[in-house]
Motif scaffolding. Structure first.
Motif, PDB file in Angstrom:
ATOM      1  N   ASN A 144       0.802  -1.227   0.000  1.00  0.00           N
ATOM      2  CA  ASN A 144       0.000   0.000   0.000  1.00  0.00           C
ATOM      3  C   ASN A 144       0.833   1.276   0.000  1.00  0.00           C
ATOM      4  O   ASN A 144       0.374   2.317  -0.483  1.00  0.00           O
ATOM      5  N   ASP A 145       2.056   1.228   0.555  1.00  0.00           N
ATOM      6  CA  ASP A 145       2.866   2.449   0.627  1.00  0.00           C
ATOM      7  C   ASP A 145       3.705   2.676  -0.630  1.00  0.00           C
ATOM      8  O   ASP A 145       4.529   3.589  -0.667  1.00  0.00           O
ATOM      9  N   SER A 146       3.498   1.857  -1.651  1.00  0.00           N
ATOM     10  CA  SER A 146       4.200   2.048  -2.924  1.00  0.00           C
ATOM     11  C   SER A 146       3.335   2.879  -3.870  1.00  0.00           C
ATOM     12  O   SER A 146       2.120   2.981  -3.699  1.00  0.00           O
ATOM     13  N   SER A 147       3.970   3.440  -4.880  1.00  0.00           N
ATOM     14  CA  SER A 147       3.225   4.121  -5.941  1.00  0.00           C
ATOM     15  C   SER A 147       3.427   3.348  -7.240  1.00  0.00           C
ATOM     16  O   SER A 147       4.496   2.769  -7.469  1.00  0.00           O
ATOM     17  N   ILE A 148       2.388   3.331  -8.076  1.00  0.00           N
ATOM     18  CA  ILE A 148       2.434   2.582  -9.338  1.00  0.00           C
ATOM     19  C   ILE A 148       2.321   3.569 -10.497  1.00  0.00           C
ATOM     20  O   ILE A 148       1.317   4.289 -10.611  1.00  0.00           O
ATOM     21  N   ALA A 164      -2.498  -5.551 -21.861  1.00  0.00           N
ATOM     22  CA  ALA A 164      -3.302  -6.600 -21.239  1.00  0.00           C
ATOM     23  C   ALA A 164      -2.709  -7.015 -19.899  1.00  0.00           C
ATOM     24  O   ALA A 164      -1.510  -7.237 -19.785  1.00  0.00           O
ATOM     25  N   GLY A 165      -3.577  -7.113 -18.918  1.00  0.00           N
ATOM     26  CA  GLY A 165      -3.173  -7.601 -17.603  1.00  0.00           C
ATOM     27  C   GLY A 165      -2.817  -6.534 -16.598  1.00  0.00           C
ATOM     28  O   GLY A 165      -2.805  -6.797 -15.393  1.00  0.00           O
ATOM     29  N   LEU A 166      -2.543  -5.303 -17.067  1.00  0.00           N
ATOM     30  CA  LEU A 166      -2.122  -4.261 -16.132  1.00  0.00           C
ATOM     31  C   LEU A 166      -3.233  -3.852 -15.160  1.00  0.00           C
ATOM     32  O   LEU A 166      -2.945  -3.372 -14.058  1.00  0.00           O
ATOM     33  N   ASP A 167      -4.502  -4.044 -15.564  1.00  0.00           N
ATOM     34  CA  ASP A 167      -5.591  -3.680 -14.655  1.00  0.00           C
ATOM     35  C   ASP A 167      -5.699  -4.654 -13.484  1.00  0.00           C
ATOM     36  O   ASP A 167      -6.441  -4.391 -12.524  1.00  0.00           O
ATOM     37  N   ASN A 168      -4.979  -5.772 -13.557  1.00  0.00           N
ATOM     38  CA  ASN A 168      -4.977  -6.711 -12.438  1.00  0.00           C
ATOM     39  C   ASN A 168      -3.768  -6.526 -11.531  1.00  0.00           C
ATOM     40  O   ASN A 168      -3.518  -7.357 -10.661  1.00  0.00           O
ATOM     41  N   ILE A 169      -3.033  -5.450 -11.749  1.00  0.00           N
ATOM     42  CA  ILE A 169      -1.979  -5.047 -10.823  1.00  0.00           C
ATOM     43  C   ILE A 169      -2.585  -3.984  -9.904  1.00  0.00           C
ATOM     44  O   ILE A 169      -2.894  -2.874 -10.341  1.00  0.00           O
ATOM     45  N   ILE A 170      -2.774  -4.335  -8.657  1.00  0.00           N
ATOM     46  CA  ILE A 170      -3.493  -3.465  -7.725  1.00  0.00           C
ATOM     47  C   ILE A 170      -2.736  -3.371  -6.407  1.00  0.00           C
ATOM     48  O   ILE A 170      -1.817  -4.153  -6.144  1.00  0.00           O
ATOM     49  N   LYS A 171      -3.145  -2.431  -5.576  1.00  0.00           N
ATOM     50  CA  LYS A 171      -2.615  -2.363  -4.221  1.00  0.00           C
ATOM     51  C   LYS A 171      -3.423  -3.302  -3.323  1.00  0.00           C
ATOM     52  O   LYS A 171      -4.566  -3.635  -3.622  1.00  0.00           O
ATOM     53  N   ASN A 172      -2.801  -3.700  -2.232  1.00  0.00           N
ATOM     54  CA  ASN A 172      -3.456  -4.637  -1.321  1.00  0.00           C
ATOM     55  C   ASN A 172      -4.833  -4.153  -0.885  1.00  0.00           C
ATOM     56  O   ASN A 172      -5.776  -4.932  -0.764  1.00  0.00           O
ATOM     57  N   GLU A 173      -4.951  -2.853  -0.649  1.00  0.00           N
ATOM     58  CA  GLU A 173      -6.202  -2.296  -0.159  1.00  0.00           C
ATOM     59  C   GLU A 173      -7.337  -2.369  -1.193  1.00  0.00           C
ATOM     60  O   GLU A 173      -8.509  -2.215  -0.841  1.00  0.00           O
ATOM     61  N   GLN A 174      -7.013  -2.637  -2.451  1.00  0.00           N
ATOM     62  CA  GLN A 174      -8.021  -2.732  -3.501  1.00  0.00           C
ATOM     63  C   GLN A 174      -8.488  -4.167  -3.753  1.00  0.00           C
ATOM     64  O   GLN A 174      -9.319  -4.405  -4.614  1.00  0.00           O
ATOM     65  N   LEU A 175      -7.955  -5.103  -2.987  1.00  0.00           N
ATOM     66  CA  LEU A 175      -8.222  -6.523  -3.235  1.00  0.00           C
ATOM     67  C   LEU A 175      -9.708  -6.864  -3.177  1.00  0.00           C
ATOM     68  O   LEU A 175     -10.244  -7.509  -4.083  1.00  0.00           O
ATOM     69  N   GLN A 176     -10.388  -6.462  -2.124  1.00  0.00           N
ATOM     70  CA  GLN A 176     -11.791  -6.843  -1.951  1.00  0.00           C
ATOM     71  C   GLN A 176     -12.649  -6.346  -3.119  1.00  0.00           C
ATOM     72  O   GLN A 176     -13.464  -7.098  -3.672  1.00  0.00           O
ATOM     73  N   GLU A 177     -12.445  -5.109  -3.523  1.00  0.00           N
ATOM     74  CA  GLU A 177     -13.244  -4.547  -4.610  1.00  0.00           C
ATOM     75  C   GLU A 177     -12.929  -5.234  -5.941  1.00  0.00           C
ATOM     76  O   GLU A 177     -13.829  -5.480  -6.756  1.00  0.00           O
TER      77      GLU A 177
END
Length: 312
Positions: free
Chosen positions: A168-172, A180-193
């Motif tokens: 979560n403390d990183s920036s992307i 393709a596939g970049l939308d599945n790179i997320i921060k931990n806090e976005q996992l549930q959504e």
């Protein structure tokens, strides 16, 4: 429900710290060992953050199971899967967790790098890494080494999704170009959504392909039975030979040994001044031998890495 927790890496950390005490280390080998310790500690922290949020959102949910730190082997290939999140619709989310200090940068060609304190460094693609993990998992399913739940004689085919979880403390920094596939790179806090979003397309078919909770747990336990814990030969990894105690004592002592009668002392206990955890004498001595970094204070292995990063 959590089916498997993260395997402890404490023994590996202790062995690596002990290797740093060897008198025969070259500066190059010492740097390699220190780098491996930093990477291991970063990996532990990244996995723990992802596992915590996964447990928070899904750990007590009756329709989900969680498997952490699963190492699968098929033929000569290995998949070290950080987390598996599986629901009763047999949707499997294969999650690769990454602890990135600073920025994760993805260019228009889909190449990955990290940048910390203005210094950049290339890194392997976590998307390709997770593809290999999923490929091995699929082969195990196809060979029926893992038996899928069935309904009326028809076996359910799992739906597998790839997720890359960034601390979560990183920036992307993402490219403007769609890859393709970049939308599945997320921060931990976005996992549930994200999991909620990917689960929606099943619609009415979710009712048809729903397995019982007991079958879901049985399926998960089959996966855990295939777990092969990794055993590191750290001496071979750094090209070191075994050193016997007699040789070590000769190399580290310049004083002749004389027999003296002294009263026995009570064993001394050591603790980390930062987190107050008990630490080994080797860990304490290592800190005292590097006063320029630790200021003459003793720290545990994980706190040592935090101080090292600040010192750099």
């Amino acid at each position: 429900m959590i089916i498997k927790q993260i395997d402890s890496k404490q023994e590996d950390l202790e062995v690596l710290q002990q290797l740093l005490q060897r008198p025969d280390l070259s500066p190059q080998t010492q740097r390699k060992i220190e780098q491996r310790i930093r990477l291991l500690c970063a990996g532990i922290k990244g996995e723990e953050e992802s596992a915590y949020l996964m447990q928070f959102h899904f750990g007590n949910h009756p329709d989900w199971v969680i498997i952490n730190d699963l190492r699968l082997q098929f033929q000569n290939k290995v998949a070290q899967i950080d987390h598996l999140l599986i629901n009763r619709h047999l949707q499997i989310f294969v999650c690769e967790s990454k602890r990135i200090a600073g920025e994760l940068i993805i260019n228009e060609f889909g190449e990955f790098s990290r940048r910390y304190n203005g210094q950049g460094q290339g890194m392997p693609s976590p998307l390709e890494q997770n593809k290999r993990h999923i490929s091995i998992l699929k082969q195990l399913l196809q060979k029926k080494l893992i038996q899928c739940p069935s309904l009326c004689g028809l076996y359910f085919k799992p739906l597998i999704y790839s997720l890359i979880l960034i601390s979560n403390d990183s920036s992307i920094l993402r490219p403007k170009k769609t890859i393709a596939g970049l939308d599945n790179i997320i921060k931990n806090e976005q996992l549930q959504e994200k999991v909620k979003q990917l689960s929606k397309p099943l619609g009415i078919f979710s009712i048809i392909r729903t397995v019982s909770r007991s079958r879901l747990e049985e399926f998960a336990h089959q996966l855990v039975k295939l777990h092969h814990p990794q055993k590191h030969d750290w001496l071979a990894c750094f090209g070191l030979n075994k050193i016997n105690n007699h040789s070590a004592n000769i190399a580290t002592s310049s004083q002749p040994q004389t027999e003296t009668l002294t009263p026995k002392k009570k064993p001394v206990s050591y603790f980390c001044v930062a987190c107050r955890k008990n630490i080994s004498p080797d860990a304490a001595n290592y800190c005292w031998n590097h006063k320029n970094i630790f200021g003459g204070k003793a720290y545990c292995y994980q706190c040592q890495q935090i101080i090292r990063q600040k010192h750099q």
